[in-house]
Scaffold this active site. Structure first.
Site, PDB file in Angstrom:
ATOM      1  N   GLU A 162       0.809  -1.215   0.000  1.00 33.36           N
ATOM      2  CA  GLU A 162       0.000   0.000   0.000  1.00 33.36           C
ATOM      3  C   GLU A 162       0.847   1.271   0.000  1.00 33.36           C
ATOM      4  O   GLU A 162       0.343   2.359   0.272  1.00 33.36           O
ATOM      5  CB  GLU A 162      -0.947  -0.017   1.200  1.00 33.36           C
ATOM      6  CG  GLU A 162      -1.905  -1.192   1.205  1.00 33.36           C
ATOM      7  CD  GLU A 162      -3.143  -0.984   0.351  1.00 33.36           C
ATOM      8  OE1 GLU A 162      -3.713   0.113   0.378  1.00 33.36           O
ATOM      9  OE2 GLU A 162      -3.546  -1.929  -0.352  1.00 33.36           O
ATOM     10  N   HIS A 230      -4.570   1.818   7.157  1.00 34.63           N
ATOM     11  CA  HIS A 230      -3.156   2.086   6.918  1.00 34.63           C
ATOM     12  C   HIS A 230      -2.525   2.575   8.213  1.00 34.63           C
ATOM     13  O   HIS A 230      -3.204   3.193   9.047  1.00 34.63           O
ATOM     14  CB  HIS A 230      -2.960   3.153   5.834  1.00 34.63           C
ATOM     15  CG  HIS A 230      -3.408   2.741   4.471  1.00 34.63           C
ATOM     16  ND1 HIS A 230      -4.166   3.547   3.656  1.00 34.63           N
ATOM     17  CD2 HIS A 230      -3.198   1.599   3.779  1.00 34.63           C
ATOM     18  CE1 HIS A 230      -4.413   2.928   2.518  1.00 34.63           C
ATOM     19  NE2 HIS A 230      -3.843   1.741   2.572  1.00 34.63           N
ATOM     20  N   CYS A 347      -2.998  11.447   3.640  1.00 29.80           N
ATOM     21  CA  CYS A 347      -3.329  10.564   2.515  1.00 29.80           C
ATOM     22  C   CYS A 347      -3.081  11.254   1.181  1.00 29.80           C
ATOM     23  O   CYS A 347      -2.731  10.610   0.192  1.00 29.80           O
ATOM     24  CB  CYS A 347      -4.790  10.140   2.591  1.00 29.80           C
ATOM     25  SG  CYS A 347      -5.136   8.838   3.784  1.00 29.80           S
TER      26      CYS A 347
END
Length: 416
Positions: A162, A230, A347
């Site tokens: 990720e 995350h 993000c």
């Protein structure tokens, strides 16, 4: 060579919508089926970029990926009978969250003295697994100098990766040798653990990192189960500081000890669960913040407006600022459209430590370029997208034309 940290933000794409595609992302699920506002979303992101450009003097960006993804539409054999979420996948604008674009190891950390980037395969989620080929095209254009950058293939698709959302770096200054921390997951209760340990280890080897300055730490399964899909939802690092929730890692004290052995100068700013619960930290995205070193040497934390609206979170921030800790400013920003889909200030950016002179200048922001981007967004981005619009040809034509107008304004037609 003058190395600085550059934040590359994703410009929110014209197909920004709330389809609820991200299992384990509480905000995404909560807003599934709501109307979205792509124009407002993109302008909010651009305002955040302008703010950091003014604070730091340098800011990068990436453009939206091609949507709808016609190849994925064909591969899914869409005929109108499929579930709405499957129909929405080729329209996803989730590449705006460039913390997932790649893992980045700066030149001071690597054996060959080059900055290494590995695009994330994002295989856990269909709507994100489509991103890496187009992401790689941008990386190869923005960081084209092979004297300074190495761009790798993604890790094999059986190993979920990720990107930088599960990667932290600690150092005395960005230009110094650092310790790189890879955070992986094993179990998230009802939710998948998206970062595979072996994916992280493969990237560390490919980036030619020194084993004694490379750590692999397990994320707390309870954090994943609570919606921290995350690591950057519960922890963020900058230079010598680790800003973290007390329940971020599977073994919190062992994580601190391991980092301190590799990086004795570590300063931990820990938020206890008694002050801010894990659920409240995830709801407000206190840790999905940009922890920045300002030109003065002070650190500032750029947080979502939702943090200021939370008595628990803002109370803790106020008390922290009254102390003598390393974080001296807390700066709220409005990224509500991104937040509603599960992405805060952190993000939206990929951190790359490099000499700005080695980056293709088309990907570096200045005020004139920001004005051009804003003008395109205001003229071409849809004001609103309703769930029933997804999959329709009128919206497809509008989204494609909007992106093309942006590419032309930025002299990036090669990405068309």
């Amino acid at each position: 060579m003058s190395l600085v940290e550059i934040n590359f933000d994703g410009i929110v794409g014209p197909s920004h919508n709330y389809a609820g595609l991200s299992l384990g992302n509480i905000a995404s699920a909560a807003h599934a089926g709501d109307p979205s506002y792509p124009r407002a979303a993109a302008l909010q992101g651009l305002a955040k970029m302008r703010g950091n450009l003014a604070r730091l003097g340098v800011q990068g960006f990436f453009v939206p990926l091609p949507r709808p993804n016609r190849a994925l539409q064909a591969a899914l054999a869409l005929d109108g009978s499929e579930p709405p979420q499957l129909r929405a996948a080729p329209w996803s604008a989730s590449a705006m969250w460039t913390a997932n674009a790649a893992t980045v190891s700066p030149a001071p950390d690597t054996a060959d003295g080059k900055c290494h980037l590995t695009p994330a395969n994002l295989v856990t989620m269909l709507h994100r697994a489509q991103e890496w080929p187009d992401t790689r095209r941008q990386l190869e254009l923005a960081f084209a100098s092979r004297d300074h950058f190495v761009i790798h293939d993604p890790v094999p698709p059986s190993l979920g990766d990720e990107g930088a959302a599960n990667h932290m770096r600690l150092c005395q200054s960005h230009a110094d040798v650092g310790v790189e921390v890879f955070v992986y997951g094993k179990s998230g209760g009802p939710f998948p653990a998206r970062q595979h340990e072996q994916a992280s280890r493969l990237i560390a080897r490919a980036h030619r990192l020194a084993p004694e300055r490379t750590l692999f730490i397990e994320q707390n399964p309870a954090a994943i189960a609570a919606g921290a899909f995350h690591n950057d939802v519960v922890a963020v690092a900058n230079e010598r500081v680790l800003f973290t929730h007390a329940e971020a890692f599977a073994d919190q004290e062992a994580a601190y000890e391991a980092i301190r052995r590799a990086f004795p100068a570590l300063e931990v700013v820990e938020v206890p669960a008694s002050a801010v619960s894990l659920d409240e930290a995830i709801r407000t995205y206190l840790f999905n913040a940009q922890l920045l070193t300002l030109p003065s040497g002070e650190m500032a934390l750029v947080v979502p407006e939702e943090c200021r609206e939370s008595p628990a979170v803002w109370g803790w921030c106020t008390a922290m600022l009254a102390g003598n800790g390393p974080i001296r400013q807390v700066i709220p920003v409005d990224v509500r459209q991104s937040m509603a889909n599960g992405g805060g200030p952190a993000c939206l950016r990929l951190r790359v430590v490099c000499d700005p002179a080695t980056v293709d200048p088309r990907f570096l922001l200045d005020e004139a370029k920001a004005d051009r981007i804003a003008a395109v967004i205001e003229a071409h981005w849809p004001e609103q997208i309703d769930p029933s619009d997804i999959g329709t040809e009128p919206l497809a034509r509008s989204v494609i034309a909007a992106r093309q107008a942006l590419l032309e304004a930025l002299d990036l037609a090669a990405l068309g």
